[in-house]
Motif scaffolding. Structure first.
Motif, PDB file in Angstrom:
ATOM      1  N   CYS A   1      -3.280  10.893  -0.462  1.00  0.00           N
ATOM      2  CA  CYS A   1      -2.356  12.005  -0.200  1.00  0.00           C
ATOM      3  C   CYS A   1      -1.030  11.809  -0.948  1.00  0.00           C
ATOM      4  O   CYS A   1      -0.645  12.636  -1.771  1.00  0.00           O
ATOM      5  N   PHE A   2      -0.351  10.693  -0.657  1.00  0.00           N
ATOM      6  CA  PHE A   2       0.988  10.503  -1.220  1.00  0.00           C
ATOM      7  C   PHE A   2       1.009   9.733  -2.531  1.00  0.00           C
ATOM      8  O   PHE A   2       1.940   9.888  -3.322  1.00  0.00           O
ATOM      9  N   GLY A   3       0.003   8.913  -2.807  1.00  0.00           N
ATOM     10  CA  GLY A   3      -0.048   8.163  -4.058  1.00  0.00           C
ATOM     11  C   GLY A   3      -0.668   8.941  -5.201  1.00  0.00           C
ATOM     12  O   GLY A   3      -0.420   8.647  -6.367  1.00  0.00           O
ATOM     13  N   ASP A   4      -1.466   9.965  -4.861  1.00  0.00           N
ATOM     14  CA  ASP A   4      -2.145  10.745  -5.900  1.00  0.00           C
ATOM     15  C   ASP A   4      -1.725  12.218  -5.842  1.00  0.00           C
ATOM     16  O   ASP A   4      -1.006  12.702  -6.718  1.00  0.00           O
ATOM     17  N   ILE A   5      -2.135  12.934  -4.816  1.00  0.00           N
ATOM     18  CA  ILE A   5      -1.928  14.391  -4.775  1.00  0.00           C
ATOM     19  C   ILE A   5      -0.446  14.768  -4.837  1.00  0.00           C
ATOM     20  O   ILE A   5      -0.071  15.672  -5.595  1.00  0.00           O
ATOM     21  N   TRP A   6       0.405  14.110  -4.067  1.00  0.00           N
ATOM     22  CA  TRP A   6       1.835  14.449  -4.088  1.00  0.00           C
ATOM     23  C   TRP A   6       2.509  14.051  -5.404  1.00  0.00           C
ATOM     24  O   TRP A   6       3.654  14.435  -5.665  1.00  0.00           O
ATOM     25  N   GLN A   7       1.824  13.317  -6.268  1.00  0.00           N
ATOM     26  CA  GLN A   7       2.393  12.879  -7.549  1.00  0.00           C
ATOM     27  C   GLN A   7       2.007  13.789  -8.718  1.00  0.00           C
ATOM     28  O   GLN A   7       2.527  13.648  -9.809  1.00  0.00           O
ATOM     29  N   ARG A   8       1.104  14.711  -8.486  1.00  0.00           N
ATOM     30  CA  ARG A   8       0.585  15.535  -9.573  1.00  0.00           C
ATOM     31  C   ARG A   8       1.661  16.449 -10.166  1.00  0.00           C
ATOM     32  O   ARG A   8       2.567  16.878  -9.467  1.00  0.00           O
ATOM     33  N   GLU A   9       1.499  16.726 -11.443  1.00  0.00           N
ATOM     34  CA  GLU A   9       2.390  17.673 -12.117  1.00  0.00           C
ATOM     35  C   GLU A   9       1.993  19.090 -11.724  1.00  0.00           C
ATOM     36  O   GLU A   9       0.905  19.325 -11.225  1.00  0.00           O
TER      37      GLU A   9
END
Length: 137
Positions: free
Chosen positions: A46-54
């Motif tokens: 959730c926070f390490g991947d999806i919330w980091q997306r451009e």
């Protein structure tokens, strides 16, 4: 749980920035066999991947997340993500408008719960309810 990869570290940093240590270290350092996998998923994916997306900035992600939480009636998570939205730079006025807009698409009960949560969080954080003078017009 493996906690030494970049996604996990990035996710923990994002959680800390949005929710403080109570929503980061306090969550992941006090897991047991019951909730360890859930906290790992939330932190890494959730926070390490999806919330980091451009493509969406943090303010936009926060507003979208809140709209979905209001629509699905997740009262605890609404409060958690209101705090995160404020930390991400969403203004109290924008949050009010998000809740008002939810009346149209989520219904009055969902909007009432969203407003109740917003009122609680603004009071908790010492933020005035005087946003734009609308109530005096």
């Amino acid at each position: 749980m493996i906690r030494d990869d970049l996604l996990y570290a990035t996710g923990l940093d994002r959680r800390r920035a949005m929710f403080g240590s109570a929503g980061a270290e306090d969550q992941v350092e006090h897991t047991d066999d019951l909730d360890d996998k859930l906290q790992e998923f939330v932190t890494r994916i959730c926070f390490g991947d999806i919330w980091q997306r451009e493509g969406l900035d943090l303010r936009e992600r926060s507003k979208i997340t809140l709209a979905m939480l209001i629509a699905t009636g997740k009262s605890h998570e609404i409060r958690v993500h209101l705090r995160g939205a404020l930390a991400n730079g969403v203004t109290p006025l924008q949050l009010r408008e998000l809740v008002v807009h939810s009346i149209l698409y989520c219904g009055i009960p969902a909007a009432v719960e969203g407003m109740r949560a917003l009122t609680e969080i603004l009071e908790e954080q010492g933020i005035s309810h005087d946003l734009d003078g609308e109530s005096a017009r």
